[in-house]
Each structure stands twice: as structure tokens, then as C-alpha cells.
Design an enzyme around this catalytic site. Structure first.
Site, PDB file in Angstrom:
ATOM      1  N   VAL A  82       0.858  -1.191   0.000  1.00 20.94           N
ATOM      2  CA  VAL A  82       0.000   0.000   0.000  1.00 20.94           C
ATOM      3  C   VAL A  82       0.895   1.242   0.000  1.00 20.94           C
ATOM      4  O   VAL A  82       1.661   1.456   0.942  1.00 20.94           O
ATOM      5  CB  VAL A  82      -0.930   0.020   1.227  1.00 20.94           C
ATOM      6  CG1 VAL A  82      -1.854   1.227   1.159  1.00 20.94           C
ATOM      7  CG2 VAL A  82      -1.717  -1.270   1.334  1.00 20.94           C
ATOM      8  N   VAL A  84       1.435   5.444  -1.998  1.00 24.50           N
ATOM      9  CA  VAL A  84       1.084   6.482  -2.965  1.00 24.50           C
ATOM     10  C   VAL A  84       2.263   7.446  -3.075  1.00 24.50           C
ATOM     11  O   VAL A  84       2.938   7.743  -2.080  1.00 24.50           O
ATOM     12  CB  VAL A  84      -0.187   7.250  -2.521  1.00 24.50           C
ATOM     13  CG1 VAL A  84      -0.500   8.401  -3.462  1.00 24.50           C
ATOM     14  CG2 VAL A  84      -1.372   6.306  -2.430  1.00 24.50           C
ATOM     15  N   ARG A  90      -3.141  12.320  -0.031  1.00 30.11           N
ATOM     16  CA  ARG A  90      -4.304  13.076   0.452  1.00 30.11           C
ATOM     17  C   ARG A  90      -5.239  13.502  -0.681  1.00 30.11           C
ATOM     18  O   ARG A  90      -5.884  14.535  -0.611  1.00 30.11           O
ATOM     19  CB  ARG A  90      -3.871  14.316   1.264  1.00 30.11           C
ATOM     20  CG  ARG A  90      -2.960  14.016   2.440  1.00 30.11           C
ATOM     21  CD  ARG A  90      -3.644  13.150   3.493  1.00 30.11           C
ATOM     22  NE  ARG A  90      -2.803  12.958   4.659  1.00 30.11           N
ATOM     23  CZ  ARG A  90      -1.993  11.909   4.845  1.00 30.11           C
ATOM     24  NH1 ARG A  90      -1.927  10.954   3.917  1.00 30.11           N
ATOM     25  NH2 ARG A  90      -1.265  11.802   5.938  1.00 30.11           N
ATOM     26  N   GLY A  92      -7.289  10.918  -2.129  1.00 30.86           N
ATOM     27  CA  GLY A  92      -8.242   9.824  -2.251  1.00 30.86           C
ATOM     28  C   GLY A  92      -7.749   8.618  -3.017  1.00 30.86           C
ATOM     29  O   GLY A  92      -8.540   7.714  -3.318  1.00 30.86           O
ATOM     30  N   TYR A 123      -5.403   2.764   9.029  1.00 38.32           N
ATOM     31  CA  TYR A 123      -6.311   1.746   8.503  1.00 38.32           C
ATOM     32  C   TYR A 123      -7.658   1.637   9.202  1.00 38.32           C
ATOM     33  O   TYR A 123      -8.560   0.987   8.686  1.00 38.32           O
ATOM     34  CB  TYR A 123      -5.583   0.398   8.473  1.00 38.32           C
ATOM     35  CG  TYR A 123      -4.467   0.422   7.460  1.00 38.32           C
ATOM     36  CD1 TYR A 123      -4.749   0.335   6.103  1.00 38.32           C
ATOM     37  CD2 TYR A 123      -3.158   0.611   7.848  1.00 38.32           C
ATOM     38  CE1 TYR A 123      -3.743   0.407   5.152  1.00 38.32           C
ATOM     39  CE2 TYR A 123      -2.131   0.670   6.907  1.00 38.32           C
ATOM     40  CZ  TYR A 123      -2.434   0.567   5.566  1.00 38.32           C
ATOM     41  OH  TYR A 123      -1.438   0.642   4.630  1.00 38.32           O
ATOM     42  N   PHE A 410       4.252 -10.383   5.813  1.00 37.54           N
ATOM     43  CA  PHE A 410       3.859 -10.268   4.409  1.00 37.54           C
ATOM     44  C   PHE A 410       3.683  -8.811   4.019  1.00 37.54           C
ATOM     45  O   PHE A 410       3.679  -7.935   4.864  1.00 37.54           O
ATOM     46  CB  PHE A 410       2.579 -11.062   4.122  1.00 37.54           C
ATOM     47  CG  PHE A 410       1.351 -10.598   4.858  1.00 37.54           C
ATOM     48  CD1 PHE A 410       0.451  -9.734   4.245  1.00 37.54           C
ATOM     49  CD2 PHE A 410       1.072 -11.016   6.150  1.00 37.54           C
ATOM     50  CE1 PHE A 410      -0.699  -9.309   4.906  1.00 37.54           C
ATOM     51  CE2 PHE A 410      -0.068 -10.612   6.823  1.00 37.54           C
ATOM     52  CZ  PHE A 410      -0.957  -9.752   6.205  1.00 37.54           C
TER      53      PHE A 410
END
Length: 410
Positions: A82, A84, A90, A92, A123, A410
Site C-alpha cells: 500500500v 502512494v 491526500r 483519495g 487503517y 507479508f
């Protein structure tokens, strides 16, 4: 911003994973790092976000099975990768990636998503809750005497061939799976990563040793994977053993492996990196204070996507029926009101219009799935609404023994 979520083609590697590598501080990965990422890429299911042809974000998941209280397992999406690009945070991107991943998981019949959180504040808003905890413990070998010796017989041997050792470990793991809720099946790359054992991963310690415990019939029933780290103080050996993985078919074999590690010559301290919060080792020691907790932290986070499927599959400590109202802000289709009826021998969970005994968010529900956090504790934190009587029943109903635990990376 015109953002699209795509499944990258095989030829898009490594460009498609650039955002997550960048997010974790790896702008120019080495050949070895790319080879290691390729090992994972060939197994996980990658989704990537693209804006005007530029890769800007990633999320992926592995196909796992998650052991629930009672020993049954359900398919689970093991969420990873995960990240970006800082230029697109920020905006979306992660929310859209996660929403697509959840939809895909439901379509595949996976009622639960799980992950290891690099940052714990992220999360909860996606409906994940802490599902297991881990302890990192230190034990000085000269103060490690046992009150009760392990009652398992057998012997420990060192296997120098990592290929042979990992194949044995995989067989032992398959027997270990149903012992504790929270345990995940392991993918073949789990063992390959241990076999590769890059020098850059060792932090000045040795390559991995593989210690295999065998029962009296010569059948492997426990494994410890550890490193040896040199050290000295005023001419006295002060070496350390760092245990990366230790598992067995029961607590007696695990204790035998710890005893073996503590009895290695020149070793002053054993560091057990991933242990359960209810580790019986503490109560086996002559002096229980000598097992020093260096860290207590969350480990596995769970996100329930299909409440009936997930809560029908687990077992419960008492026979009861509780109605749970789940307010799911991120994915309303997964919320609703559900009647959970069950006990030690079976369970069912169906949608209902009956009055709710407990009202909670999706993140709190993730913590109830394995019985990690008592409903009354969540209520005291303002995250569950219920009467005192309902909380008492819920604490008993959702409780799990042994404590949920996961040691898979993982």
C-alpha cells in the site's frame, strides 16, 4: 484529477510498483531488491492507480487462509504494497484502491481482509481493527532455568541445507496452523525469502540457522530460525541469538526449542522477536521476571467484508445469541444488523431486524473476529455501545483461548 484503477500487465513491472517503493524510501532499487520484489509480484494480485499515464499508487493482496477460534479457516485477502507517491497523497488514491480491492475480494469469496500496518493511524478509517498482538521478549541465558522441563522427548538437530530445512518447516507449519486463531497459511515465497537470506537483512548478525525438533519417532514437530550475533564485554562472551521464527505443534515442543537456544555456548541473551501475549514460557521459568518484554504491539489487522460468512465460521466460548449492529462508514454494503448464534460446537450469523445488543463500527468488529480485544474494553474506549449486561455476555461469548496470534510477515 482523472484517476483510473487498473490491473497492471506483467510488462509493467517494475514501473507499476514505483509508487509504493518510493513511499517506503526506495527510489532506485538494486537488482537484488527488484528480484525480491518480483518474487512477491508473481504471487500477489496487484492494483495500481494511474493519472494521465503516470503510476501514482499501489495496493496488492495475497490469497491466504485465516484460522479462526475453533480451528476453522476462511479465505482472506492479505493486503500489502500500500503506497502512494508523495505528489499525490491526500487525494483519495488509497481510498479508491482499497474500495476496489474490497470489491474484488468479495467477488472471490474472501470474507476477510488482513494486513500488517506500517502506520497504525491509517487503517481504522477503512474498517480494519487490531486482530492480534505480538510480544518481542528478551531472556538472559544464565537466568533461564525452567521449573518444569519440556515434556515432549525427541531431539533438536541443525539442518545446514536451507532448501531441505524450509521444506521440513513448511510441513510443520501445516500442522501448526489450527493451533491458534490468527494463524495464516504461508505462501511458497515465505520460505524462499528465508532461503535467500540477503546479507543486507542481517544487521551484522550471522546467516540463518535452522534448528529442527524431531519427536521420538524422528518426525519433525518444531522449527526455530535464528541468527547468531557476536558480542563481548571485558573479555567475556556476550553473544546473542535473534529468533526470527519459532513454531511447533504444541507448547511443549516450543519450550524444548527455547531451551535449546538458551543452552547454546557463548550466548548471553536470546531475543524472541514474535511471541504471543499469553506465551506460557514466562510461567515455565524459575524466575518469571527474566522474560523481559521489549515491545508489545499490534500485528495482524482484520477487516470483515462479509459478516455472516466470517462469524458463522468461527466458534464461541459460550452458547448464546447476540445481535450486533455494524455501522460501516467506508463500505456500507458490509454493514447492517446481524444475529450471531453459536457456541463451542457451531455457529450461524444472519441478517436480522431484532434489537441490537451491541452497536459498533467496522474497525471494532475486526477486533472481535478473533477475540483479541474484549467488547467491554472497546466500550470503555467509546467504540462499542451496549448495556453492562450485554457486555458481560459478549465478553464471554467472543473470548478466545489461546490468545489470537500471527507470526507471518507479508
Amino acid at each position: 484529477m482523472d484517476l483510473e484503477i487498473v490491473v497492471p500487465a506483467d510488462d509493467d513491472f517494475p514501473a507499476a510498483i514505483r509508487p509504493v517503493l518510493n513511499a517506503f524510501g526506495r527510489p532506485r532499487p538494486t537488482a537484488d531488491e527488484l528480484a525480491d520484489e518480483r518474487l512477491h509480484h508473481d504471487d500477489y494480485r496487484l492494483l495500481a492507480a494511474r493519472v494521465d499515464g503516470e503510476w501514482v499508487g499501489d495496493v496488492a493482496d495475497y490469497p491466504f487462509e485465516l484460522t479462526l477460534p475453533g480451528g476453522a479457516a476462511v479465505p482472506a485477502a492479505g493486503v500489502t504494497m500500500v503506497g502512494v507517491l508523495p505528489t499525490h497523497r491526500r487525494q483519495g488514491v488509497t481510498s479508491q484502491l482499497m474500495a476496489r480491492l474490497f470489491d474484488d475480494a468479495i467477488d472471490r469469496g474472501e470474507p476477510v481482509a488482513v494486513l500488517l500496518a506500517s502506520e497504525s493511524s491509517i487503517y481504522g478509517r477503512f474498517g480494519y481493527g487490531v486482530a492480534t498482538q505480538i510480544v518481542t521478549a528478551l531472556l538472559d541465558t544464565d537466568r533461564s532455568a525452567f521449573l518444569v522441563p519440556p515434556r515432549c522427548g525427541g531431539r533438536v538437530r541443525i539442518e545446514d541445507d536451507a532448501v531441505v530445512a524450509s521444506a521440513v518447516a513448511e510441513q510443520v507449519w501445516a500442522r501448526h496452523l489450527a493451533w491458534r486463531p490468527g494463524t495464516l497459511t504461508r505462501r511458497p515465497w515465505t520460505w524462499e525469502v528465508l532461503r535467500r537470506d540477503r546479507e543486507s537483512w542481517r544487521d551484522g548478525a550471522s546467516a540463518y540457522f535452522w534448528a529442527i525438533h524431531e519427536d521420538d519417532d524422528g518426525v519433525a514437530d518444531g522449527v526455530a530460525v535464528y541468527r547468531f550475533k557476536d558480542g563481548a564485554d571485558r573479555g567475556l562472551a556476550r553473544c546473542e541469538v535473534h529468533v526470527a521464527d519459532l513454531f511447533a505443534v504444541d507448547a511443549e515442543v516450543e519450550a524444548a526449542l527455547v531451551r535449546y537456544l538458551c543452552d547454546i555456548d557463548l550466548v548471553h541473551q536470546v531475543k524472541l522477536e514474535l511471541r504471543p501475549v499469553d506465551d506460557p514460557l514466562r510461567w515455565r521459568l524459575v524466575d518469571n521476571r527474566q522474560l523481559v518484554v521489549e515491545r508489545l504491539n499490534d500485528w495482524l489487522w482484520a477487516r470483515v467484508l462479509d459478516v455472516p460468512a466470517a462469524f458463522s465460521a468461527r466458534r464461541y466460548a459460550t452458547a448464546d445469541r447476540l445481535v450486533v449492529q455494524v455501522d460501516d462508514a467506508f463500505r456500507p454494503a458490509s454493514g447492517g444488523r446481524f444475529g450471531i448464534e453459536g457456541g463451542p460446537d457451531g455457529a450461524s450469523c444472519v441478517a436480522t431486524t431484532d434489537a441490537a445488543d451491541l452497536t459498533l463500527g467496522a474497525d471494532a468488529l475486526g477486533s472481535l473476529l478473533l477475540g483479541t480485544i474484549a467488547p467491554s474494553l472497546l466500550a470503555a474506549a467509546g467504540r462499542v455501545a451496549a448495556s453492562p449486561a450485554a457486555l458481560g455476555r459478549a465478553d464471554a461469548f467472543f473470548a478466545s483461548s489461546p490468545a489470537p496470534f500471527s507470526s507471518t510477515r507479508f
